[in-house]
Design a protein around this motif. Sequence first.
Motif, PDB file in Angstrom:
ATOM      1  N   UNK A   1       7.544   4.502  -4.601  1.00 40.47           N
ATOM      2  CA  UNK A   1       7.659   3.152  -5.160  1.00 40.47           C
ATOM      3  C   UNK A   1       7.403   2.141  -4.041  1.00 40.47           C
ATOM      4  N   UNK A   2       6.977   0.916  -4.382  1.00 39.03           N
ATOM      5  CA  UNK A   2       6.619  -0.070  -3.366  1.00 39.03           C
ATOM      6  C   UNK A   2       7.808  -0.878  -2.838  1.00 39.03           C
TER       7      UNK A   2
ATOM      8  N   UNK B   1       0.849  -1.198   0.000  1.00 40.21           N
ATOM      9  CA  UNK B   1       0.000   0.000   0.000  1.00 40.21           C
ATOM     10  C   UNK B   1       0.886   1.251   0.000  1.00 40.21           C
ATOM     11  N   UNK B   2       1.692   1.444  -1.053  1.00 34.64           N
ATOM     12  CA  UNK B   2       2.583   2.617  -1.062  1.00 34.64           C
ATOM     13  C   UNK B   2       1.798   3.925  -1.141  1.00 34.64           C
TER      14      UNK B   2
ATOM     15  N   UNK C   1      11.526   3.346  -1.792  1.00 33.19           N
ATOM     16  CA  UNK C   1      10.300   4.119  -1.684  1.00 33.19           C
ATOM     17  C   UNK C   1       9.915   4.384  -0.239  1.00 33.19           C
ATOM     18  N   UNK C   2      10.087   3.374   0.620  1.00 38.19           N
ATOM     19  CA  UNK C   2       9.781   3.553   2.045  1.00 38.19           C
ATOM     20  C   UNK C   2      10.717   4.585   2.666  1.00 38.19           C
TER      21      UNK C   2
ATOM     22  N   UNK D   1       9.961  -7.188   5.918  1.00 39.10           N
ATOM     23  CA  UNK D   1       9.920  -7.653   4.530  1.00 39.10           C
ATOM     24  C   UNK D   1       8.684  -7.183   3.761  1.00 39.10           C
ATOM     25  N   UNK D   2       7.575  -6.893   4.488  1.00 38.55           N
ATOM     26  CA  UNK D   2       6.352  -6.466   3.818  1.00 38.55           C
ATOM     27  C   UNK D   2       5.601  -5.470   4.680  1.00 38.55           C
ATOM     28  N   UNK D   3       4.769  -4.645   4.015  1.00 40.49           N
ATOM     29  CA  UNK D   3       3.953  -3.651   4.716  1.00 40.49           C
ATOM     30  C   UNK D   3       2.593  -3.507   4.049  1.00 40.49           C
TER      31      UNK D   3
END
Length: 142
Positions: free
Chosen positions: A48-49, A42-43, A53-54, A122-124
């Motif tokens: 960017x995802x 959910x960027x 990007x984060x 690793x994921x969001x």
Amino acid sequence: MSQANASEAAKAVIRRNTEEVQSGGNWALFDELFDDGFLDHTPQPNCTPDKAGALGLYRKLREAFPDFHAAIHWQRADGDVVTTYKTYYGTHRGDFLGLAPTGRAIHFETVDAMRVQNGKITEHWGVANLYSVLQQLGALPR
């Protein structure tokens, strides 16, 4: 490691990200905590995802709100996925979504789910109430 211990370790990683990276601007720790293959499901707009990007989002938030910080209300872990409910606070001192600095204090709630594997994020997945920020900055009607 038991599942309970793994869940507590995962919660600690997410707390460090919230307190030391997002609230403290510790970009070296960001690199340690985020896996190179990180995926944001959910960027935010114009992000960017991926890991870059984060980091870009975190940097933009600290530029717009130099005193950006969070209060964690609660965390729950289900295996390696940690869900956190928190409120972010800051003072608008830099450009935010095209809005010139207003000097106004803002706050907004967020619910995040982050997967932690081998000590790395690793994921969001997340939902942030950015609409309320735009209202607080006078860009949208209340």
